[in-house]
Each structure stands twice: as C-alpha cells, then as structure tokens.
Scaffold this motif. Structure first.
Motif, short mmCIF file in Angstrom:
data_model
loop_
_atom_site.label_atom_id
_atom_site.label_comp_id
_atom_site.label_asym_id
_atom_site.label_seq_id
_atom_site.Cartn_x
_atom_site.Cartn_y
_atom_site.Cartn_z
N PHE A 1 0.85 -1.19 0.00
CA PHE A 1 0.00 0.00 0.00
C PHE A 1 0.88 1.24 0.00
O PHE A 1 2.05 1.22 0.43
N TYR A 2 0.32 2.32 -0.50
CA TYR A 2 1.05 3.58 -0.56
C TYR A 2 1.21 4.13 0.86
O TYR A 2 0.28 4.13 1.66
N GLY A 3 2.43 4.57 1.16
CA GLY A 3 2.76 5.02 2.50
C GLY A 3 3.45 3.94 3.33
O GLY A 3 3.97 4.25 4.40
N GLN A 4 3.46 2.70 2.85
CA GLN A 4 4.18 1.63 3.54
C GLN A 4 5.68 1.93 3.49
O GLN A 4 6.24 2.18 2.42
N LEU A 5 6.33 1.91 4.64
CA LEU A 5 7.72 2.35 4.72
C LEU A 5 8.71 1.27 4.28
O LEU A 5 9.73 1.58 3.66
N LYS A 6 8.43 0.02 4.60
CA LYS A 6 9.36 -1.06 4.28
C LYS A 6 8.61 -2.24 3.69
O LYS A 6 7.44 -2.46 3.97
N ARG A 7 9.31 -3.02 2.85
CA ARG A 7 8.74 -4.27 2.37
C ARG A 7 8.65 -5.25 3.53
O ARG A 7 9.30 -5.07 4.56
N ASP A 8 7.86 -6.29 3.36
CA ASP A 8 7.65 -7.26 4.43
C ASP A 8 8.42 -8.55 4.18
O ASP A 8 8.63 -8.97 3.03
N VAL A 9 8.82 -9.18 5.28
CA VAL A 9 9.54 -10.45 5.24
C VAL A 9 8.87 -11.38 6.24
O VAL A 9 8.54 -10.98 7.35
N PHE A 10 8.63 -12.62 5.83
CA PHE A 10 8.12 -13.61 6.78
C PHE A 10 8.61 -15.00 6.38
O PHE A 10 9.02 -15.23 5.25
N GLY A 11 8.59 -15.89 7.37
CA GLY A 11 9.00 -17.27 7.13
C GLY A 11 7.81 -18.21 7.19
O GLY A 11 6.78 -17.90 7.78
#
Length: 361
Positions: free
Chosen positions: A343-353
């Motif tokens: 989404f716009y305004g999201q500061l960082k990409r996401d990481v998950f396992g």
C-alpha cells in the motif's frame, strides 16, 4: 465506492452460481450408488496432512502487516472412476478440471486456516489511519486438483469461505499467544475490520516446463515450473503468475512446497529420501484486497493499496520414508518470503517465514 466495478458485476454472479451448485450437482448424470461404490475414506489410501505456520518473526524479527498464518490441510488422491459420486459431479461441473479421466490423477481436500494482519505500530490504542488495519480471516476450503499422468500439468480449484472481523478471533489468538510467550499485547484491535462473511473462488494451473538430470543416474536433478491463476471474491480478487525452480537429490514427483496460498499444496508419496532447494516468484495484479480496502459494504479502516504486488522466496525441503503407524513418509519445509510494498505510504517491504510439516500416507 470501496467495491470496484468488476466486483460489483462479478460477485453477485459468483454467489448466484454457488447458490445453484447443489441443483447442478444433482442434475449431473453419475453411476448409481451400490455397495461397491467408492467411499470418502478410500481417499486416505494415498493422502497427505499438512500443517503450515507462517510468521514475520521467523528469521525476520518484525511484528507487522501479515504477522501470522496457520493452515491445516488434507489432500487425498484418487482416480475419477474410483471416486465418490460427489467428486465426479464436481469435476464434470468445473470446466478447468474436465479432461480425459484416464489421463488424470485427482486429489480432493479440505483445509482450515486463519490469517492475522496488524499495522506496524501495535503499541498505540488508536492505530495510524495511514497504516494497515487490524484484521483476522478465519476460513475453511474445499480443494480439487487434477494432475496429468506424465506429471507435467497440475490444475487446481479452491472454494474458500469464512469470516473477517471479530468473529475471526484474530485478537484472541494473537494476544493469547503473546501472553504465553510474555510479549505485550497488540492494543488496537478495537479498530479492526468489522464482521463480514467471505468467499473466494480460486483457479490455478501449473506446468513443468523443463526437467533435467544432472548426473548419470539422474538422482541429482532440477526442474522449472510455471504457474498462473485467478482469484475472485469479496475477500480477494487478483490475477497472478510466476515461476519456480528446484534443484536437489531425488526430486519428488510433485510441484513443490508452497506458502499459504489459494489452491496451494501438492504432495507425492515419499518413495525415497530427498532433499532439494528451490526459489520462486509470483506477481499479482490486485483488484480487491479486503485487508487493505476495508469492509465491502460497511465503513471501516482502509489504506490505498498498490495495484501490483510481488513475492520472492527461497526454501529447503527434506523428505524421507517413515513407518509410524499408517504414516509412510514425512516432509519438512522452510520458506523465507520477501514481499513488495502492498500500500502507498508503507515504509518497508515485508519479510516472513513459512514452516510446514507433512505426514504422507
């Protein structure tokens, strides 16, 4: 309006189709039931139970956005002429599963799962309106698969239904687990999405585009798999496509481990010990995502979603034969996934396992 024109036109048609499903199934000609007719318990003859847990703490150390997923699935293998009547009716009704039955192996399954989503800052009681809303998704699904006997094509259809909102028990599950591990509560659940029933119809097709033996015995090999599909519903509407590659020792005759995704999962029997590495990518064009767009018919928190999202992941799979009662094999898989901003305004990409354990029967 939060609901796109595509959904406004397509969702009522989809719901109407499901309303007519029982009548359509009854109208389909199938062989009469006799004492020798196949039973659902026959699906356990060659089957797999898989438990998948996904969390952004696994080798990522974050606690935001898609923060937890849990799914328990069963898949049983059958030939169409050996299947219970209901399964034969479904395959005749759904065009994507129709094919020469003598050239297909069919699988039917059920799944139960829950996903939890939170904003980046879970300490404040009133969430940032520009951050992702709190939401839970509690669901069940019916899964149908048809794989060609040459192992090169896999067709999948999933019908998922459930609920978003307080009834999905996201608050209870997350904060209850935080109590167990002595971690502070997420404090903004009073502002989560409102209760809404959900339905997703997903279709996917996978192709083994290339397979290579890398030594004389071909025990060490690699393959390359393409995938594309469509999901339609008030929870999620998107088209997706991607590729994956595997390399390792005695690759199993399936299409590999997967994340918690619609139509995901395909397990072959564990005839020999195998270990392999893999990497894959998927790109989605997103028309609807209730966890970003907010409730369909009611006012709720929402953010401005990005129309294109991509996943990039890598993993390791270990599989070996076993003799534990009826269990004939076990598989353990780990996947680390990197997701672009949603989404716009999201500061960082996401990481998950993602960790999955499969018992093969």
């Amino acid at each position: 309006m939060k609901l796109t024109l595509f959904l406004t036109a397509g969702l009522p048609s989809l719901l109407a189709a499901f309303a007519l499903l029982p009548a359509a199934l009854q109208a389909t000609d199938t062989p009469p039931v006799t004492e020798e007719s196949p039973r659902y318990r026959d699906l356990f003859n060659t089957s797999a139970f898989t438990l998948v847990t996904e969390n952004d703490k696994y080798f990522a150390g974050t606690d935001r956005h898609y923060t937890n997923g849990l799914k328990l699935s069963f898949l049983g293998t059958t030939r169409l002429n050996e299947s219970p009547d209901f399964i034969r009716r479904v395959t005749q009704l759904l065009p994507t599963l129709r094919a020469d039955a003598s050239r297909q192996l069919y699988k039917v399954g059920v799944s139960l799962g829950q996903n939890i989503y939170t904003p980046g800052d879970t300490e404040i009681s009133t969430p940032d309106p520009l951050d992702r809303p709190y939401a839970g998704w509690l669901y069940g699904s019916f899964d149908f698969q048809a794989k060609s006997l040459d192992g090169k094509t896999l067709r999948m259809v999933e019908i998922a239904f459930g609920v978003v909102g307080p009834a999905a028990l996201g608050r209870e599950f997350q904060n209850g687990f935080h109590d167990i591990i002595n971690v502070p509560h997420a404090n903004g659940w009073d502002h989560q999405l409102k209760n809404e029933p959900g339905l997703i119809l997903s279709w996917e097709r996978r192709h083994r585009l290339l397979q290579l033996g890398l030594n004389a015995s071909e025990d060490f090999s690699a393959d390359f798999i393409g995938r594309y599909g469509l999901s339609l519903g008030n929870i999620r509407t998107n088209i997706a496509g991607g590729f994956g590659a595997r390399i390792g020792w005695r690759l199993p005759e399936d299409f590999g481990a997967d994340l918690i995704r619609p139509s995901g999962g395909d397990e072959a029997p564990a005839r020999a010990t195998s270990i392999y590495f893999f990497g894959s990518t998927e790109v989605r064009a997103v028309a609807r995502n209730i966890f970003l767009d907010g409730n369909t018919w009611r006012d709720s928190p929402s953010v401005d979603k990005r129309p294109v999202v991509a996943d990039l992941n890598a993993g390791l799979v270990l599989r070996f034969p076993a003799r534990l009662g009826s269990i004939r094999g076990l598989q353990l898989a780990y996947i680390q996934n990197y997701r672009t901003k949603e989404f716009y305004g999201q500061l960082k990409r996401d990481v998950f396992g993602s960790i999955s354990l499969t018992a093969l029967f």
